[in-house]
Design an enzyme around this catalytic site. Structure first.
Site, short mmCIF file in Angstrom:
data_model
loop_
_atom_site.label_atom_id
_atom_site.label_comp_id
_atom_site.label_asym_id
_atom_site.label_seq_id
_atom_site.Cartn_x
_atom_site.Cartn_y
_atom_site.Cartn_z
N LYS A 121 0.83 -1.21 0.00
CA LYS A 121 0.00 0.00 0.00
C LYS A 121 0.87 1.27 0.00
O LYS A 121 0.41 2.33 -0.43
CB LYS A 121 -0.93 0.01 1.21
CG LYS A 121 -1.87 -1.18 1.29
CD LYS A 121 -3.26 -0.83 0.85
CE LYS A 121 -4.32 -1.90 1.01
NZ LYS A 121 -3.99 -3.30 0.97
C1 PLP Z 1 -4.50 -4.47 0.44
C2 PLP Z 1 -3.67 -5.70 0.44
C3 PLP Z 1 -3.85 -6.73 -0.52
C4 PLP Z 1 -4.96 -6.71 -1.54
O1 PLP Z 1 -4.77 -5.73 -2.51
P1 PLP Z 1 -6.02 -5.23 -3.39
O2 PLP Z 1 -5.52 -4.13 -4.22
O3 PLP Z 1 -7.07 -4.79 -2.39
O4 PLP Z 1 -6.49 -6.42 -4.16
C5 PLP Z 1 -2.99 -7.80 -0.50
N1 PLP Z 1 -2.02 -7.89 0.43
C6 PLP Z 1 -1.82 -6.93 1.36
C7 PLP Z 1 -0.75 -7.12 2.36
C8 PLP Z 1 -2.64 -5.81 1.40
O5 PLP Z 1 -2.44 -4.87 2.34
#
Ligand code: PLP
Length: 463
Positions: A121
């Protein structure tokens, strides 16, 4: 001089649907960034996807992350951000490693866990924060309000830390965040403040919502750092282009596996392919929230409510918000509530996308087996990604060049990782530092008047 890309709402064609007034305008990137979501609750989509020619892709061989980022970002933002400014924004956003670890043969894990909060993120939040700072009206301060139940808050807070002209206020439920999460949030410091609310996550979210709709506060330049903002999708195109530039021979094709919850990450890969990156197939494995793989298999979409609690907890999503964008790209329409108004071209989707649900048992087994066999440490989200790749190879045959995404650092899931590998993963430096930092939240009751008085008394509106 090329023409600026404009952005439309995924709900623009929902004429005559009750409770939706379609938004048929198109807006600039800047407006899509500032608005976050279209007024009809649809998601913004680019009217045109810029192409990277085969020649440009060839020239990217061995490129640095910042060069790959520049290539993607300038294709989207040409005519809206000066190249020198964009260069500063991407260099400032991506000041950490993006390791590509060879697992076996030409199969790799791309670790997107070296940013300040050790999750992928960080990639989107850091660039979005800097773009918002760039696009704000000169002399004005922006005030970002975020309600969080844990991890997204710290990624957003860290992303905005030290960014000029923006202050961030993070609200979290006092009794519902873990000790580590609380520490991560409270110690960001600088222009990022935390407010601990005597209530639940929903109470935090309600306070933020009320503030946004309170006309008496409109002079405060309040804004959100919404997860459905297109400004968070654009940065998630970059690492696919980077991985290809580092690993592929010329226009060699590549398979990506992207563990998916809200499908924003996987959508980035879909955009990269449509920009011209030679992607053989995009694997979008989910945890037990299997509404998407079920749709691909049966042609019927049914959201899962409430969502199922799995150990890959950032992917516990029963109706992915970015499905609206994915369906749109394949000619379909689904709204925020999960109602499909028009199904997309599923055959075309299956030519490019493979999806499978990976249960908790299989996730744990994968963490242990991958560690014992290859010496590679995965956490639950990355394990869902790797298992998805294995299932794909079983069903569709081996493919020379494959990259599976590891979206969080194993040290964020010490118990699950220790249980399967026998090893306690070492904390990355950013998380080690947290225990030495200090910071206190401002406690508040959850009463809106108290919160409003605080905002009026504290927030600055000019630089
Ligand atoms: C948010 C997140 C995901 C999923 O990503 P999306 O874009 O919502 O599909 C996968 N792994 C981690 C560690 C995340 O924080």
């Amino acid at each position: 001089m090329s023409v600026q890309i404009r952005y439309y709402s995924t709900n623009r064609n929902l004429d005559g649907v009750r409770s939706i007034v379609p938004y048929t305008d198109c807006v600039s990137f800047k407006d899509a960034l500032v608005m976050g979501q279209a007024p009809d609750e649809g998601l913004f989509m680019p009217e045109r996807i810029p192409r990277l020619s085969a020649d440009v892709i060839r020239k990217l061989r061995g490129a640095s992350y910042v060069s790959a980022a520049m290539c993607v970002a300038s294709a989207f933002l040409e005519g809206e951000v000066e190249p020198e400014i964009l260069k500063k924004i991407v260099a400032d956003s991506y000041n950490f490693d993006v390791p590509l670890e060879r697992v076996v043969d030409n199969k790799y894990v791309m670790r997107l866990d070296q940013g300040p909060t050790a999750s992928f993120k960080d990639f989107a939040a850091r660039m979005m924060a800097r773009l918002m700072s760039h696009f704000r009206d000169r002399g004005k301060r922006l005030n970002v309000l975020v309600a969080t139940s844990g991890d997204t808050g710290s990624a957003v807070g860290e992303a905005f830390k030290g960014v000029a002209g923006i202050d961030v206020y993070i609200l979290y439920p006092r009794a519902e965040v873990s000790g580590m999460q609380k520490k991560q949030l409270d110690t960001i410091g600088g222009n990022v403040r935390t407010v601990s609310i005597d209530g639940k996550f929903d109470d935090c979210q309600n306070l933020v919502k009320q503030a946004f709709s309170d006309a008496a506060l409109s002079y405060l330049n309040l804004t959100s750092a919404n997860s459905i903002n297109f400004g968070r999708i654009l940065p998630q195109i970059i690492y696919y282009v980077y991985a290809h530039a580092r690993l592929a021979r010329d226009d060699e094709k590549i398979v990506f596996s992207v563990p998916s919850g809200n499908f924003g990450d996987a959508l980035g890969c879909e955009f990269a392919r449509r920009m011209g990156l030679p992607v053989e197939r995009i694997i979008m494995p989910t945890n037990e929230n299997d509404e998407f793989p079920r749709y691909l298999a049966t042609g019927i979409y049914k959201k899962i409510s409430p969502s199922r609690a799995c150990i890959s907890n950032a992917m516990n999503v029963g109706h992915p918000s970015n499905l609206a964008r994915l369906f749109d790209l394949y000619g379909g329409i689904v709204d925020r509530g999960g109602i499909v108004h028009k199904y997309p071209d599923r055959e075309e989707m299956k030519r490019h996308i493979f999806s499978v649900s990976v249960g908790d048992q299989e996730t744990r087994e994968t963490i242990g087996r991958v560690y014992r066999t290859y010496g590679i440490m995965l956490e639950p989200h990355g394990a869902v990604g790797w298992r998805g790749l294995e299932v794909y190879i079983d069903k569709c045959g081996d493919f020379p060049l494959c990259v599976s995404l590891e979206t969080a650092h194993p040290a964020k899931f010490p118990d699950d990782v220790k249980a399967e590998t026998g090893v306690t993963p070492e904390l990355p430096q950013s998380m080690k530092d947290v225990s030495r930092k200090t910071g206190e939240p401002l406690p508040m009751s959850g009463d809106y008047r108290e919160f409003r008085d605080y905002l009026r008394g504290t927030l600055k509106v000019r630089e």
